[in-house]
Design a protein around this motif. Structure first.
Motif, PDB file in Angstrom:
ATOM      1  N   MET A   1      37.169  32.109 -53.342  1.00 25.60           N
ATOM      2  CA  MET A   1      37.082  32.968 -52.148  1.00 25.60           C
ATOM      3  C   MET A   1      37.180  32.108 -50.877  1.00 25.60           C
ATOM      4  SD  MET A   1      36.798  36.162 -51.696  1.00 25.60           S
ATOM      5  CE  MET A   1      36.217  37.485 -50.698  1.00 25.60           C
ATOM      6  N   THR A   2      38.066  32.469 -49.934  1.00 30.51           N
ATOM      7  CA  THR A   2      38.185  31.677 -48.703  1.00 30.51           C
ATOM      8  C   THR A   2      36.973  31.906 -47.804  1.00 30.51           C
ATOM      9  OG1 THR A   2      39.419  33.464 -47.700  1.00 30.51           O
ATOM     10  CG2 THR A   2      40.717  31.669 -48.665  1.00 30.51           C
ATOM     11  N   THR A   3      36.746  30.941 -46.897  1.00 33.79           N
ATOM     12  CA  THR A   3      35.624  31.027 -45.945  1.00 33.79           C
ATOM     13  C   THR A   3      35.729  32.290 -45.112  1.00 33.79           C
ATOM     14  OG1 THR A   3      35.751  28.635 -45.770  1.00 33.79           O
ATOM     15  CG2 THR A   3      34.502  29.776 -44.041  1.00 33.79           C
ATOM     16  N   LEU A   4      34.594  32.942 -44.897  1.00 31.21           N
ATOM     17  CA  LEU A   4      34.574  34.051 -43.930  1.00 31.21           C
ATOM     18  C   LEU A   4      34.011  33.492 -42.621  1.00 31.21           C
ATOM     19  CD1 LEU A   4      34.911  37.080 -43.216  1.00 31.21           C
ATOM     20  CD2 LEU A   4      32.531  37.410 -43.948  1.00 31.21           C
ATOM     21  N   TYR A   5      34.897  33.228 -41.658  1.00 29.12           N
ATOM     22  CA  TYR A   5      34.452  32.711 -40.350  1.00 29.12           C
ATOM     23  C   TYR A   5      33.778  33.830 -39.569  1.00 29.12           C
ATOM     24  CZ  TYR A   5      37.249  28.574 -41.258  1.00 29.12           C
ATOM     25  OH  TYR A   5      37.748  27.423 -41.813  1.00 29.12           O
ATOM     26  N   ASP A   6      32.871  33.443 -38.687  1.00 31.39           N
ATOM     27  CA  ASP A   6      32.342  34.463 -37.757  1.00 31.39           C
ATOM     28  C   ASP A   6      33.465  34.896 -36.824  1.00 31.39           C
ATOM     29  OD1 ASP A   6      29.580  34.551 -38.540  1.00 31.39           O
ATOM     30  OD2 ASP A   6      29.377  32.534 -37.707  1.00 31.39           O
ATOM     31  N   VAL A   7      34.186  33.900 -36.279  1.00 29.58           N
ATOM     32  CA  VAL A   7      35.259  34.221 -35.329  1.00 29.58           C
ATOM     33  C   VAL A   7      36.453  33.293 -35.560  1.00 29.58           C
ATOM     34  CG1 VAL A   7      35.844  34.649 -32.907  1.00 29.58           C
ATOM     35  CG2 VAL A   7      33.439  34.607 -33.585  1.00 29.58           C
ATOM     36  N   ILE A   8      37.637  33.864 -35.547  1.00 35.41           N
ATOM     37  CA  ILE A   8      38.858  33.048 -35.466  1.00 35.41           C
ATOM     38  C   ILE A   8      39.441  33.247 -34.078  1.00 35.41           C
ATOM     39  CG2 ILE A   8      41.270  32.890 -36.229  1.00 35.41           C
ATOM     40  CD1 ILE A   8      40.278  33.271 -39.078  1.00 35.41           C
ATOM     41  N   VAL A 247      43.854  36.773 -40.957  1.00 36.37           N
ATOM     42  CA  VAL A 247      44.754  36.176 -39.977  1.00 36.37           C
ATOM     43  C   VAL A 247      45.734  35.283 -40.740  1.00 36.37           C
ATOM     44  CG1 VAL A 247      44.872  34.681 -37.952  1.00 36.37           C
ATOM     45  CG2 VAL A 247      42.905  36.201 -38.257  1.00 36.37           C
ATOM     46  N   ARG A 248      47.030  35.613 -40.619  1.00 38.65           N
ATOM     47  CA  ARG A 248      48.017  34.894 -41.428  1.00 38.65           C
ATOM     48  C   ARG A 248      48.844  33.932 -40.582  1.00 38.65           C
ATOM     49  NH1 ARG A 248      53.108  35.954 -42.618  1.00 38.65           N
ATOM     50  NH2 ARG A 248      53.122  38.168 -42.111  1.00 38.65           N
ATOM     51  N   THR A 249      48.889  32.662 -41.027  1.00 38.36           N
ATOM     52  CA  THR A 249      49.825  31.693 -40.439  1.00 38.36           C
ATOM     53  C   THR A 249      50.943  31.489 -41.469  1.00 38.36           C
ATOM     54  OG1 THR A 249      48.684  29.790 -41.395  1.00 38.36           O
ATOM     55  CG2 THR A 249      47.929  30.527 -39.229  1.00 38.36           C
ATOM     56  N   ASP A 250      51.843  30.541 -41.233  1.00 40.42           N
ATOM     57  CA  ASP A 250      52.945  30.349 -42.187  1.00 40.42           C
ATOM     58  C   ASP A 250      52.452  29.847 -43.539  1.00 40.42           C
ATOM     59  OD1 ASP A 250      54.724  31.187 -40.297  1.00 40.42           O
ATOM     60  OD2 ASP A 250      55.118  29.172 -39.542  1.00 40.42           O
ATOM     61  N   LEU A 251      51.315  29.128 -43.539  1.00 40.08           N
ATOM     62  CA  LEU A 251      50.867  28.494 -44.782  1.00 40.08           C
ATOM     63  C   LEU A 251      49.643  29.145 -45.418  1.00 40.08           C
ATOM     64  CD1 LEU A 251      51.184  24.732 -43.724  1.00 40.08           C
ATOM     65  CD2 LEU A 251      52.767  26.076 -45.128  1.00 40.08           C
ATOM     66  N   THR A 252      48.804  29.763 -44.595  1.00 36.61           N
ATOM     67  CA  THR A 252      47.488  30.192 -45.089  1.00 36.61           C
ATOM     68  C   THR A 252      47.096  31.551 -44.510  1.00 36.61           C
ATOM     69  OG1 THR A 252      46.895  27.862 -44.813  1.00 36.61           O
ATOM     70  CG2 THR A 252      45.103  29.332 -45.381  1.00 36.61           C
ATOM     71  N   THR A 253      46.216  32.241 -45.219  1.00 37.03           N
ATOM     72  CA  THR A 253      45.585  33.431 -44.651  1.00 37.03           C
ATOM     73  C   THR A 253      44.089  33.153 -44.540  1.00 37.03           C
ATOM     74  OG1 THR A 253      47.235  34.905 -45.579  1.00 37.03           O
ATOM     75  CG2 THR A 253      45.158  35.912 -44.934  1.00 37.03           C
ATOM     76  N   TYR A 254      43.556  33.359 -43.335  1.00 37.75           N
ATOM     77  CA  TYR A 254      42.134  33.102 -43.062  1.00 37.75           C
ATOM     78  C   TYR A 254      41.415  34.437 -42.904  1.00 37.75           C
ATOM     79  CZ  TYR A 254      43.979  28.497 -41.669  1.00 37.75           C
ATOM     80  OH  TYR A 254      44.615  27.279 -41.619  1.00 37.75           O
ATOM     81  N   ARG A 255      40.073  34.395 -43.093  1.00 39.81           N
ATOM     82  CA  ARG A 255      39.277  35.622 -42.913  1.00 39.81           C
ATOM     83  C   ARG A 255      38.194  35.389 -41.863  1.00 39.81           C
ATOM     84  NH1 ARG A 255      36.136  37.701 -47.198  1.00 39.81           N
ATOM     85  NH2 ARG A 255      35.531  35.539 -47.611  1.00 39.81           N
TER      86      ARG A 255
END
Ligand SMILES: Cc1cc2nc3c(=O)[nH]c(=O)nc-3n(C[C@H](O)[C@H](O)[C@H](O)COP(=O)(O)OP(=O)(O)OC[C@H]3O[C@@H](n4cnc5c(N)ncnc54)[C@H](O)[C@@H]3O)c2cc1C
Length: 455
Positions: A1-8, A247-255
């Motif tokens: 499971m990817t990190t769940l940031y408070d804020v991106i 949030v999707r960049t070219d390489l990764t999706t962040y949460r």
């Protein structure tokens, strides 16, 4: 499971980094995603023979309190803008060298009504709420007019009108026939007054930073630490549901729980949102283009203009340089002139070759200060329209019919997405100060929501 940031935070310019620093200080888990391989966005400093010159944002105004605070915190020193000697005024084909205030010139210029018109503009601007220009009862009336239309109806002197048209070109970086009068008033309102924008002493051009302005963003990034940012990471898509965002960049999706988009509105409109943006927000991002500026810096072996009693400050509607200043280093060991090609002229000149632009700028300075201007040591320039992740500068502006109707969408969050960036500021829109202010505002908004959700 990817990190769940408070804020991106999307965008590592002053707005995004300042917001991120505020989150970090509150103990939140924050990640900044920056498209470029550097921080600072519309600030970019370049080193020439051990001295830093600014190709983007440069001056710290007398009332830029957040920028001043940050400079103090980061140990960045400032020094006053040089302005001794005579200035050039070249409007409607007439040239004069002057000292003091333009409005006192009484030979050869038709300045009837200049002071009164500026006073009227200041009065109308002061009636606006800087957080909500669209809320003024006459907002749509003002928003139906361009700056030049309003000036045609309200200014007598032909040169007085040209000077205010010129002011619009150099401050907003767009033609007065393109800029909404409501937007113009809002821009002035957030700065405080017309003269605060135009002036050196006490005004927007008061001080410069030793070492350049990009070091502010770099200092903020350092405070964040490398685990809190990713460079070379343009954000392509943001989706959200009731609980979180992806949030999707070219390489990764962040949460993250919340997202701050701290980029100019027109670039924010190029991100793919799921669900799609509400109609007014989408229209705003379609219709808020960036201004046009080519910034030039000419470095000379000696300050020949100073020796002849000139300040290197010029106002011209002939161009290609519309405004310029002495850009010498704090210790005067590196002497230079910074000049701006602004508004539609910047788009035309961008299509010429670098050699043609250089020659035209040097000839412009030679016209004002003699042939020594033709022999520089270095010529630096940057056309901000060409920058993929700026697409112009200094700021996004609006033409008639958009700010009055869709202005609220500039700052109103959409679900879990909040907006920052100098365009969203209520103090000094278009300036570094505005970017920082928006970072503080958006960090408060999200911290409040995080606090409420824990109740
Ligand atoms: C030539 C010039 C002269 C200026 N002169 C002055 C001055 O003298 N004084 C002053 O106060 N201000 C000046 N300004 C304005 C000032 O530089 C800006 O107002 C301020 O830097 C804006 O900061 P920002 O964080 O709002 O936006 P930006 O600096 O534009 O930051 C946005 C960041 O987001 C990044 N980005 C864009 N799209 C994406 C994406 N999809 N994903 C991830 N990242 C993305 C960009 O690369 C950028 O780093 C000037 C600007 C220019 C260009």
């Amino acid at each position: 499971m990817t990190t769940l940031y408070d804020v991106i935070v999307v965008g590592g310019g002053l707005a995004g980094l300042n917001a991120a620093y505020e989150f970090k200080k509150s103990g939140l888990n924050v990640l900044v995603l920056e498209a470029r391989d550097r921080f600072g966005g519309r600030t970019e400093s370049i080193k020439v023979d051990e001295y830093w010159f600014d190709l983007g944002g440069q001056w710290m105004g007398g009332t830029h309190k957040y920028l001043k605070q940050l400079c103090d915190e980061l140990g960045v020193k400032s020094f006053p803008q040089y302005d001794e000697g005579k200035h050039v005024l070249e409007i409607n084909g007439k040239k004069v060298y002057y000292s003091g205030n333009i409005s006192t010139l009484n030979k050869g210029y038709d300045l009837e009504g200049l002071n009164e018109t500026i006073q009227k503009i200041d009065e109308l601007a002061s009636e606006l709420n800087p957080e909500a220009p669209h809320a003024h009862q006459k907002s749509r009336e003002y928003d139906h007019l361009t700056v030049s239309e309003w000036l045609d109806r309200n200014t007598k002197g032909i040169d007085a009108k040209s000077i205010i048209n010129w002011f619009c070109r150099v401050c907003v970086a767009a033609e007065p026939s393109e800029v909404s009068f409501l937007y113009f008033l809002h821009f002035i309102r957030t700065a405080g007054s017309y003269s605060l924008l135009a002036d050196i002493h006490g005004g927007a051009q008061q001080d410069r930073l030793i070492g350049g302005s990009q070091q502010i963003s770099e200092g903020l990034a350092k405070k964040l630490g490398s685990s809190s940012f990713a460079l070379n990471s343009p954000v392509r898509a943001i989706s959200q549901d009731a609980n979180q965002c992806s949030v999707r960049t070219d390489l990764t999706t962040y949460r993250a729980k919340y997202v701050v988009v701290a980029i100019p509105p027109t670039l924010a409109g190029r991100i793919d949102y799921k669900p799609p943006m509400p109609a007014k927000r989408d229209e705003l991002t379609q219709r808020m283009p960036m201004g046009s500026v080519i910034k030039t810096i000419v470095i000379y072996d000696e300050p020949f203009w100073r020796k002849e009693g000139y300040s290197a400050e010029a106002i011209s509607d002939q161009g290609p340089i519309f405004i310029c200043y002495d850009d010498s280093s704090h210790d005067d060991k590196k002497t230079a002139i910074v000049g701006f090609i602004a508004a539609s002229a910047a788009k035309d000149w961008a299509e010429k070759s670098p050699e043609e632009r250089k020659q035209a700028v040097l000839e412009c300075y030679a016209r004002w200060w003699g042939p020594k201007a033709l022999k520089p040591r270095y010529f630096l320039e940057k056309s901000w329209k060409e920058e993929e992740y700026s697409r112009g500068c200094y700021v996004g502006y609006t033409s008639p019919g958009i700010l009055g109707q869709c202005g609220e969408a500039l700052r109103k969050p959409v679900g879990r997405i909040h907006w920052a960036g100098t365009e969203t500021a209520s103090a000094w829109v278009g300036y570094m100060e505005g970017a920082l202010e928006s970072g503080f505002r958006v960090s408060k908004e999200i911290k409040q929501r995080l606090t409420n959700s824990k109740l």
